[in-house]
Design a protein around this motif. Sequence first.
Motif, PDB file in Angstrom:
ATOM      1  N   SER A   1       8.126   3.306   3.633  1.00 32.48           N
ATOM      2  CA  SER A   1       9.468   3.226   3.046  1.00 32.48           C
ATOM      3  C   SER A   1       9.781   1.767   2.745  1.00 32.48           C
ATOM      4  CB  SER A   1      10.503   3.805   4.011  1.00 32.48           C
ATOM      5  OG  SER A   1      10.539   3.050   5.200  1.00 32.48           O
ATOM      6  N   SER A   2      10.888   1.531   2.039  1.00 34.47           N
ATOM      7  CA  SER A   2      11.235   0.159   1.650  1.00 34.47           C
ATOM      8  C   SER A   2      11.564  -0.722   2.840  1.00 34.47           C
ATOM      9  CB  SER A   2      12.410   0.167   0.668  1.00 34.47           C
ATOM     10  OG  SER A   2      13.539   0.754   1.279  1.00 34.47           O
ATOM     11  N   ASP A   3      11.909  -0.132   3.984  1.00 29.82           N
ATOM     12  CA  ASP A   3      12.189  -0.935   5.168  1.00 29.82           C
ATOM     13  C   ASP A   3      10.951  -1.116   6.050  1.00 29.82           C
ATOM     14  OD1 ASP A   3      12.052   1.626   6.154  1.00 29.82           O
ATOM     15  OD2 ASP A   3      13.997   1.598   7.149  1.00 29.82           O
ATOM     16  N   GLY A   4       9.789  -0.742   5.538  1.00 32.81           N
ATOM     17  CA  GLY A   4       8.536  -1.002   6.232  1.00 32.81           C
ATOM     18  C   GLY A   4       8.076   0.076   7.193  1.00 32.81           C
ATOM     19  N   LYS A   5       8.799   1.175   7.286  1.00 38.66           N
ATOM     20  CA  LYS A   5       8.402   2.256   8.187  1.00 38.66           C
ATOM     21  C   LYS A   5       7.279   3.072   7.563  1.00 38.66           C
ATOM     22  CE  LYS A   5      12.923   2.768  10.300  1.00 38.66           C
ATOM     23  NZ  LYS A   5      14.105   3.634  10.407  1.00 38.66           N
ATOM     24  N   LEU A   6       6.278   3.369   8.389  1.00 41.89           N
ATOM     25  CA  LEU A   6       5.171   4.198   7.937  1.00 41.89           C
ATOM     26  C   LEU A   6       5.659   5.639   7.822  1.00 41.89           C
ATOM     27  CD1 LEU A   6       2.144   4.511   7.269  1.00 41.89           C
ATOM     28  CD2 LEU A   6       1.767   4.886   9.715  1.00 41.89           C
ATOM     29  N   ILE A   7       5.578   6.200   6.609  1.00 43.71           N
ATOM     30  CA  ILE A   7       6.012   7.573   6.373  1.00 43.71           C
ATOM     31  C   ILE A   7       4.872   8.543   6.680  1.00 43.71           C
ATOM     32  CG2 ILE A   7       6.867   9.207   4.632  1.00 43.71           C
ATOM     33  CD1 ILE A   7       8.899   7.058   5.282  1.00 43.71           C
ATOM     34  N   THR A   8       3.708   8.262   6.126  1.00 45.39           N
ATOM     35  CA  THR A   8       2.541   9.106   6.363  1.00 45.39           C
ATOM     36  C   THR A   8       1.272   8.301   6.118  1.00 45.39           C
ATOM     37  OG1 THR A   8       1.519  11.249   5.856  1.00 45.39           O
ATOM     38  CG2 THR A   8       2.442  10.020   4.006  1.00 45.39           C
ATOM     39  N   SER A   9       0.195   8.765   6.724  1.00 41.68           N
ATOM     40  CA  SER A   9      -1.096   8.110   6.587  1.00 41.68           C
ATOM     41  C   SER A   9      -2.167   9.194   6.542  1.00 41.68           C
ATOM     42  CB  SER A   9      -1.329   7.179   7.771  1.00 41.68           C
ATOM     43  OG  SER A   9      -2.609   6.605   7.715  1.00 41.68           O
ATOM     44  N   SER A  10      -3.192   8.975   5.734  1.00 45.31           N
ATOM     45  CA  SER A  10      -4.256   9.967   5.636  1.00 45.31           C
ATOM     46  C   SER A  10      -5.591   9.308   5.348  1.00 45.31           C
ATOM     47  CB  SER A  10      -3.940  10.975   4.531  1.00 45.31           C
ATOM     48  OG  SER A  10      -4.991  11.908   4.419  1.00 45.31           O
TER      49      SER A  10
ATOM     50  N   PRO B   1      13.684  11.185   0.219  1.00 48.82           N
ATOM     51  CA  PRO B   1      14.871  10.791  -0.558  1.00 48.82           C
ATOM     52  C   PRO B   1      14.527   9.749  -1.626  1.00 48.82           C
ATOM     53  CG  PRO B   1      14.906   9.748   1.601  1.00 48.82           C
ATOM     54  CD  PRO B   1      13.740  10.703   1.597  1.00 48.82           C
ATOM     55  N   SER B   2      15.418   9.591  -2.572  1.00 52.29           N
ATOM     56  CA  SER B   2      15.248   8.557  -3.585  1.00 52.29           C
ATOM     57  C   SER B   2      15.119   7.197  -2.918  1.00 52.29           C
ATOM     58  CB  SER B   2      16.448   8.541  -4.529  1.00 52.29           C
ATOM     59  OG  SER B   2      16.532   9.731  -5.250  1.00 52.29           O
ATOM     60  N   GLY B   3      14.353   6.321  -3.531  1.00 53.11           N
ATOM     61  CA  GLY B   3      14.196   4.979  -2.980  1.00 53.11           C
ATOM     62  C   GLY B   3      12.903   4.348  -3.433  1.00 53.11           C
ATOM     63  N   ILE B   4      12.625   3.192  -2.868  1.00 56.84           N
ATOM     64  CA  ILE B   4      11.404   2.451  -3.169  1.00 56.84           C
ATOM     65  C   ILE B   4      10.408   2.702  -2.044  1.00 56.84           C
ATOM     66  CG2 ILE B   4      10.390   0.165  -3.483  1.00 56.84           C
ATOM     67  CD1 ILE B   4      13.074  -0.683  -4.703  1.00 56.84           C
ATOM     68  N   TYR B   5       9.192   3.035  -2.440  1.00 55.65           N
ATOM     69  CA  TYR B   5       8.117   3.297  -1.493  1.00 55.65           C
ATOM     70  C   TYR B   5       6.916   2.446  -1.870  1.00 55.65           C
ATOM     71  CZ  TYR B   5      10.880   7.314  -0.125  1.00 55.65           C
ATOM     72  OH  TYR B   5      11.896   8.110   0.315  1.00 55.65           O
ATOM     73  N   LEU B   6       6.081   2.142  -0.891  1.00 59.02           N
ATOM     74  CA  LEU B   6       4.842   1.410  -1.127  1.00 59.02           C
ATOM     75  C   LEU B   6       3.681   2.307  -0.744  1.00 59.02           C
ATOM     76  CD1 LEU B   6       5.791  -2.088   0.274  1.00 59.02           C
ATOM     77  CD2 LEU B   6       5.730  -1.364  -2.104  1.00 59.02           C
ATOM     78  N   LEU B   7       2.784   2.516  -1.686  1.00 54.61           N
ATOM     79  CA  LEU B   7       1.580   3.305  -1.468  1.00 54.61           C
ATOM     80  C   LEU B   7       0.431   2.324  -1.293  1.00 54.61           C
ATOM     81  CD1 LEU B   7       0.501   6.245  -1.474  1.00 54.61           C
ATOM     82  CD2 LEU B   7       0.037   5.924  -3.901  1.00 54.61           C
ATOM     83  N   LYS B   8      -0.116   2.275  -0.094  1.00 52.37           N
ATOM     84  CA  LYS B   8      -1.193   1.324   0.216  1.00 52.37           C
ATOM     85  C   LYS B   8      -2.518   2.076   0.223  1.00 52.37           C
ATOM     86  CE  LYS B   8      -0.797  -2.092   3.271  1.00 52.37           C
ATOM     87  NZ  LYS B   8      -0.728  -2.781   4.582  1.00 52.37           N
ATOM     88  N   ILE B   9      -3.439   1.643  -0.644  1.00 53.71           N
ATOM     89  CA  ILE B   9      -4.746   2.276  -0.787  1.00 53.71           C
ATOM     90  C   ILE B   9      -5.801   1.302  -0.263  1.00 53.71           C
ATOM     91  CG2 ILE B   9      -6.407   3.273  -2.384  1.00 53.71           C
ATOM     92  CD1 ILE B   9      -4.005   3.850  -4.257  1.00 53.71           C
ATOM     93  N   LYS B  10      -6.531   1.737   0.768  1.00 49.98           N
ATOM     94  CA  LYS B  10      -7.549   0.883   1.396  1.00 49.98           C
ATOM     95  C   LYS B  10      -8.937   1.366   1.019  1.00 49.98           C
ATOM     96  CE  LYS B  10      -9.313  -0.598   5.870  1.00 49.98           C
ATOM     97  NZ  LYS B  10      -9.221  -0.429   7.319  1.00 49.98           N
ATOM     98  N   THR B  11      -9.760   0.424   0.535  1.00 49.75           N
ATOM     99  CA  THR B  11     -11.177   0.673   0.294  1.00 49.75           C
ATOM    100  C   THR B  11     -11.954  -0.380   1.075  1.00 49.75           C
ATOM    101  OG1 THR B  11     -11.244  -0.761  -1.650  1.00 49.75           O
ATOM    102  CG2 THR B  11     -10.733   1.568  -2.032  1.00 49.75           C
ATOM    103  N   GLU B  12     -13.270  -0.289   1.041  1.00 48.28           N
ATOM    104  CA  GLU B  12     -14.063  -1.298   1.732  1.00 48.28           C
ATOM    105  C   GLU B  12     -13.877  -2.642   1.051  1.00 48.28           C
ATOM    106  OE1 GLU B  12     -18.696  -2.239   2.793  1.00 48.28           O
ATOM    107  OE2 GLU B  12     -18.032  -0.164   2.690  1.00 48.28           O
ATOM    108  N   GLY B  13     -13.291  -3.598   1.754  1.00 47.63           N
ATOM    109  CA  GLY B  13     -13.104  -4.944   1.225  1.00 47.63           C
ATOM    110  C   GLY B  13     -11.895  -5.130   0.332  1.00 47.63           C
TER     111      GLY B  13
END
Length: 92
Positions: free
Chosen positions: A47-56, A69-81
């Motif tokens: 979420s925009s306040d830095g709380k982890l919503i979900t991880s997979s 809810p409406s708002g700004i979210y950050l989707l973090k995609i991790k690959t090797e390196g």
Amino acid sequence: MLFRSIQISQVGINENSPSLFSATLNSTGSINILGNLQAIQEIKLYSSDGKLITSSTEVDNHFNLNNYPSGIYLLKIKTEGNIQTIKLNFNR
């Protein structure tokens, strides 16, 4: 009739590095992740306040924001390196 809109932009430290992934919004309100899905090790949604919503670690090519809810979210995609962050501005 309800209208939903989403604004997607890439954020990161090195703006000159090529993006490995992108995201699009389809008509059902799902976020589709485009790129080499086999390279993805983990996806996290914050979420925009830095709380982890979900991880997979079981990666699919779509992610649904309809339960959030409406708002700004950050989707973090991790690959090797590499870690790529995609900013999602979700409006119902």
